[in-house]
Scaffold this active site. Structure first.
Site, mmCIF file in Angstrom:
data_model
loop_
_atom_site.group_PDB
_atom_site.id
_atom_site.type_symbol
_atom_site.label_atom_id
_atom_site.label_comp_id
_atom_site.label_asym_id
_atom_site.label_seq_id
_atom_site.Cartn_x
_atom_site.Cartn_y
_atom_site.Cartn_z
ATOM 1 N N TRP A 127 -21.498 4.643 -5.528
ATOM 2 C CA TRP A 127 -22.683 5.502 -5.462
ATOM 3 C C TRP A 127 -23.198 5.566 -4.015
ATOM 4 C CZ3 TRP A 127 -28.303 3.830 -6.320
ATOM 5 C CH2 TRP A 127 -29.139 4.952 -6.399
ATOM 6 N N ASP A 208 -24.175 -2.979 -11.994
ATOM 7 C CA ASP A 208 -25.108 -1.859 -11.914
ATOM 8 C C ASP A 208 -24.852 -0.999 -13.143
ATOM 9 O OD1 ASP A 208 -26.656 0.301 -11.305
ATOM 10 O OD2 ASP A 208 -25.688 0.775 -9.401
ATOM 11 N N ALA A 210 -26.429 1.951 -15.026
ATOM 12 C CA ALA A 210 -27.462 2.991 -15.003
ATOM 13 C C ALA A 210 -27.249 4.056 -16.066
ATOM 14 C CB ALA A 210 -27.495 3.646 -13.616
ATOM 15 N N LYS A 243 -31.674 7.689 -17.276
ATOM 16 C CA LYS A 243 -30.766 8.644 -17.927
ATOM 17 C C LYS A 243 -30.803 8.480 -19.444
ATOM 18 C CE LYS A 243 -29.409 8.528 -13.622
ATOM 19 N NZ LYS A 243 -29.190 9.410 -12.531
HETATM 20 C C1 LMR Z 1 -27.027 10.383 -8.875
HETATM 21 O O1 LMR Z 1 -26.131 9.616 -8.528
HETATM 22 O O2 LMR Z 1 -26.983 11.602 -8.703
HETATM 23 C C2 LMR Z 1 -28.239 9.812 -9.565
HETATM 24 O O3 LMR Z 1 -28.109 8.439 -9.700
HETATM 25 C C3 LMR Z 1 -29.493 10.217 -8.941
HETATM 26 C C4 LMR Z 1 -29.690 9.616 -7.590
HETATM 27 O O4 LMR Z 1 -30.788 9.106 -7.352
HETATM 28 O O5 LMR Z 1 -28.787 9.647 -6.746
#
Ligand code: LMR
Length: 394
Positions: A127, A208, A210, A243
């Site tokens: 991420w 993590d 999410a 989410k």
């Molecule tokens: C994403 O990866 O798009 C989401 O987790 C929102 C974000 O805050 O980046």
């Protein structure tokens, strides 16, 4: 003094959101930021959430402070969803945080306090916000092999080989499910193998999670985190309700630390409270109150679970329909991976230039690494999307 500041590097996901908002083409498609959309293109408030809010409006008598660790009932109820039945009672420290991002930041700060020299190992890729957040906490990072850009799945042999290099003093971040950005998840057998590596190498896992509930189901998606919990003395978990409760802007999440024994857990809890206090003092309450109200009421809880399942199934259907449309149109299996990936995201495997051409020529928006939010696509847009992709890769 502000003139001394450097230019800020772009935050790639937020940048796509801003570019999409500024585009006035009627047929534009937003596959950028990770937000679920229903078939009508909206991100609705769940019925279970609306009902919880109604009840809260009637029953709440105060908005006074709850303290740096947040709402203990929320912490307990949500930790049960993540951890299930376990034997780690007494070894768990939890604080409610502003979203999963807040949980990550707090845990990185905690790691920095516990072992300033620790390196955080991240999957390649990961991420976009992981590196900036851990860097801000003063930590170093390294990458372990994860994604195979040829098969568009997990390169487990390479992953295993990387993890076998990790020293005992480091922390390895795993995506609990719905890997962001690739969509390539670990199987239960692979989680078992990872648990074994963690036991042998003795490094500390940080999971993590999410997107619990968006891959294979609420329970199924917790397989990895629970496998690690059952076999490792120490671990960290960053969880988000953004989410799975669709309460994105309410900023609701939790940071969990599992310690080797109750005395260490008390130490960890003290530090986590302190980090919350100096970071944001106390977390926002409304989202946590909603989640607590839902999870503590069996009827509301059932409604929520069904709503979550409906979101998961819609994403699965879109994945199937998309893969089929590509298969029919190209007479090849090149895009079949879209049906096997899990969660909101898939890495489409096209170049940043091709992503730019999708945006400029076809009003289709995704992150420059070709991460697409499958949950942002509607069935009626699939034809337009497939033609757009094929025209930029031809
Ligand atoms: C994403 O990866 O798009 C989401 O987790 C929102 C974000 O805050 O980046």
């Amino acid at each position: 003094m502000l003139e001394r500041l450097d230019e800020t590097p772009p935050q790639i996901i937020m940048q796509v959101a801003a570019e999409f908002a500024a585009d006035h083409r009627a047929n534009k498609i937003d596959l950028g930021i990770g937000v679920y959309r229903a078939e009508d293109g909206t991100t609705p408030i769940l019925q279970s959430v609306l009902e919880a809010e109604r009840r809260l409006l009637k029953s709440e008598t105060t908005k006074s402070y709850l303290g740096p660790a947040g709402d203990p009932d929320f912490n307990l109820a949500m930790s049960e969803i993540i951890l299930g039945r376990h034997s780690a009672q007494g070894r768990i420290s939890i604080v409610q945080t502003p979203g999963g991002s807040g949980a990550l930041r707090l845990l990185f700060d905690l790691i920095k306090r516990a072992n300033p020299d620790a390196t955080i190992w991240l999957p390649g890729p990961t991420w976009a916000n992981h590196v900036p957040t851990l860097t801000q906490a003063g930590l170093k990072h390294r990458t372990y092999r994860y994604f195979d850009s040829v098969t568009l799945g997990v390169d487990f042999a390479a992953m295993r080989a990387s993890l076998e290099q990790v020293p005992e003093t480091d922390v390895v971040l795993f995506h609990g499910c719905c890997h962001n950005p690739t969509g390539a998840d670990l199987s239960a057998e692979q989680w078992d193998a990872i648990t074994q590596i963690v036991q042998e190498r003795k490094f500390t896992p940080l999971v993590d999670i999410a997107y619990q509930g968006f891959a294979n189901g609420l329970e199924e998606d917790a397989y990895g985190v629970r496998s690690l919990l059952a076999h490792t003395p120490e671990m960290f978990i960053a969880s988000s309700c953004s989410k799975n409760f669709a309460i994105y802007r309410e900023r609701t999440g939790m940071a969990i630390a599992i310690s080797a024994n109750a005395d260490i857990a008390a130490l960890a809890m003290g530090q986590m409270r302190d980090l919350a206090r100096v970071g944001h003092s106390m977390p926002p309450d409304h989202g946590a109150a909603i989640v607590r109200t839902i999870l503590r009421d069996p009827e509301l809880s059932d409604i929520w679970k069904q709503e979550l399942e409906d979101m998961r199934l819609r994403i699965s259907e879109i994945r199937e329909a998309l893969a089929t449309a590509f298969r029919v149109r190209t007479n090849s299996d090149r895009f079949d991976f879209l049906a096997t990936h899990r969660g909101m995201f898939s890495l489409l495997g096209i170049t940043p230039q091709q992503v730019g051409r999708l945006r400029d020529g076809h009003a289709v928006y995704m992150v420059s690494d070709s991460r697409m939010n499958v949950a942002g696509l509607r069935h009626e847009q699939i034809g337009q999307f497939v033609e757009a992709v094929l025209s930029v890769i031809d």
